[in-house]
Design a protein around this motif. Sequence first.
Motif, PDB file in Angstrom:
ATOM      1  N   GLU A 191       0.826  -1.214   0.000  1.00 27.60           N
ATOM      2  CA  GLU A 191       0.000   0.000   0.000  1.00 27.60           C
ATOM      3  C   GLU A 191       0.858   1.261   0.000  1.00 27.60           C
ATOM      4  O   GLU A 191       0.515   2.249  -0.651  1.00 27.60           O
ATOM      5  CB  GLU A 191      -0.943   0.001   1.208  1.00 27.60           C
ATOM      6  N   LEU A 192       1.983   1.235   0.709  1.00 27.27           N
ATOM      7  CA  LEU A 192       2.864   2.407   0.750  1.00 27.27           C
ATOM      8  C   LEU A 192       3.419   2.717  -0.635  1.00 27.27           C
ATOM      9  O   LEU A 192       3.407   3.880  -1.082  1.00 27.27           O
ATOM     10  CB  LEU A 192       4.005   2.143   1.735  1.00 27.27           C
ATOM     11  N   ILE A 193       3.876   1.693  -1.343  1.00 22.07           N
ATOM     12  CA  ILE A 193       4.423   1.894  -2.687  1.00 22.07           C
ATOM     13  C   ILE A 193       3.323   2.328  -3.643  1.00 22.07           C
ATOM     14  O   ILE A 193       3.533   3.208  -4.488  1.00 22.07           O
ATOM     15  CB  ILE A 193       5.114   0.606  -3.173  1.00 22.07           C
ATOM     16  N   LYS A 194       2.160   1.734  -3.492  1.00 21.40           N
ATOM     17  CA  LYS A 194       1.031   2.106  -4.360  1.00 21.40           C
ATOM     18  C   LYS A 194       0.660   3.573  -4.181  1.00 21.40           C
ATOM     19  O   LYS A 194       0.442   4.296  -5.151  1.00 21.40           O
ATOM     20  CB  LYS A 194      -0.174   1.211  -4.056  1.00 21.40           C
ATOM     21  N   HIS A 195       0.594   4.036  -2.936  1.00 22.22           N
ATOM     22  CA  HIS A 195       0.223   5.429  -2.670  1.00 22.22           C
ATOM     23  C   HIS A 195       1.333   6.394  -3.095  1.00 22.22           C
ATOM     24  O   HIS A 195       1.055   7.524  -3.499  1.00 22.22           O
ATOM     25  CB  HIS A 195      -0.100   5.626  -1.193  1.00 22.22           C
ATOM     26  N   ALA A 196       2.581   5.968  -2.995  1.00 22.48           N
ATOM     27  CA  ALA A 196       3.688   6.837  -3.412  1.00 22.48           C
ATOM     28  C   ALA A 196       3.691   7.052  -4.920  1.00 22.48           C
ATOM     29  O   ALA A 196       4.188   8.063  -5.416  1.00 22.48           O
ATOM     30  CB  ALA A 196       5.019   6.247  -2.964  1.00 22.48           C
ATOM     31  N   LYS A 197       3.148   6.073  -5.658  1.00 19.67           N
ATOM     32  CA  LYS A 197       3.086   6.134  -7.128  1.00 19.67           C
ATOM     33  C   LYS A 197       4.482   6.301  -7.728  1.00 19.67           C
ATOM     34  O   LYS A 197       4.683   7.019  -8.704  1.00 19.67           O
ATOM     35  CB  LYS A 197       2.158   7.265  -7.587  1.00 19.67           C
ATOM     36  N   LEU A 198       5.429   5.604  -7.108  1.00 16.99           N
ATOM     37  CA  LEU A 198       6.829   5.667  -7.536  1.00 16.99           C
ATOM     38  C   LEU A 198       7.454   4.280  -7.397  1.00 16.99           C
ATOM     39  O   LEU A 198       7.059   3.503  -6.524  1.00 16.99           O
ATOM     40  CB  LEU A 198       7.629   6.624  -6.641  1.00 16.99           C
ATOM     41  N   PRO A 199       8.454   3.964  -8.221  1.00 13.30           N
ATOM     42  CA  PRO A 199       9.297   2.813  -7.896  1.00 13.30           C
ATOM     43  C   PRO A 199      10.156   3.185  -6.695  1.00 13.30           C
ATOM     44  O   PRO A 199      10.723   4.281  -6.638  1.00 13.30           O
ATOM     45  CB  PRO A 199      10.132   2.617  -9.167  1.00 13.30           C
ATOM     46  N   ILE A 200      10.235   2.300  -5.719  1.00 13.64           N
ATOM     47  CA  ILE A 200      10.914   2.618  -4.468  1.00 13.64           C
ATOM     48  C   ILE A 200      12.168   1.756  -4.317  1.00 13.64           C
ATOM     49  O   ILE A 200      12.094   0.530  -4.256  1.00 13.64           O
ATOM     50  CB  ILE A 200       9.982   2.391  -3.258  1.00 13.64           C
TER      51      ILE A 200
END
Length: 353
Positions: free
Chosen positions: A136-145
């Motif tokens: 969910e964190l990566i999805k909300h960031a809308k960025l490759p992490i």
Amino acid sequence: MKTKLWIVDKDVDNLDSYPQIIEAASILRENETVAFPTETVYGLGANATSDEAVEKIYQAKGRPGDNPLIVHIADYSQLDELVEEIPDTAEKLINAFWPGPLTIILKVKKGVLSQRVTAGLNTVGIRMPDHPIAFELIKHAKLPIAAPSANSSGKPSPTTAQHVLEDLNGKIAGIVDGGETGVGVESTVIDCTLKQPVILRPGGITKEQLEEVIGQVVVDPGLTNPKDTRPKAPGMKYTHYAPNAPVYLVEGNSDFMQEKINEKRREGLKVGAILTEESARAIDADVVAVCGTSRHLETTAHALYDALRSFNQSDVDIIFSEVFPLKGIGLAIMNRLEKAAGHRYIIDEHAEK
């Protein structure tokens, strides 16, 4: 820098709209660093497309600049944006093990990711984590992490938020505390840019599981014979996972390990030991870290980093660890222990082969 702590229950129904997740994601978009739990260990995340953000990972960890980072995604469409091609072997592995603890090395598209992520290589390791908070964190960031383990470089990887605080408090923007992680060792890294897929780091997905899907897989010889060449994946070149006291791997039966412990005690040293439940019943040391059971080595993998870290709370002078079979998850356990020990072994030369 003040490190903010968000406590999140990974089992809540509304995790996708949890305010702590949304706030942490916004900080990632501001090119700051945030630690978060995955199914393997806690990762230290930053925007993989930004040199500024990725540099903060290296600074916080004290990480060598030629050690590449793994990129985490939450949507399969992100993969096409980041890599040149997805070979058939990679496609099969993705279908079988994503989301999950498998990192796949692929040819990176030029100009998309920070070169600090790839350490100047033309490849990148990518995975999709199987942890609701990470996802969910990566999805909300809308960025490759980009997210290596959230610890000081060379120290045992963190499996709790407290471990992260011990190493990085005041050095990173925030920590999402989602409780203890599951697998306990990092993801398996497999290079799919070659005709013959190669395991660069054993981990949560075993060699045997990989071979069930794509046939024969080889293990990079650099895992057992450290080289000075530039590493293609995290954990290949440098000493890792080490507590403060030196670690030695003891290859022999319980009587042999007890003999070595007693020798050091006679020298006036305080001795620690990493043992399974079974071995702990037969061996006496000054400080014992019980590390799972030999009947189920997944429990040993889960407890390994906590065991290594626990010795830093004591004043042991030397640590002995038993060894494990090089099959299944045992391959990953031994990879981490060899790194922690700097490949130092004490071997019973008189044991039956």
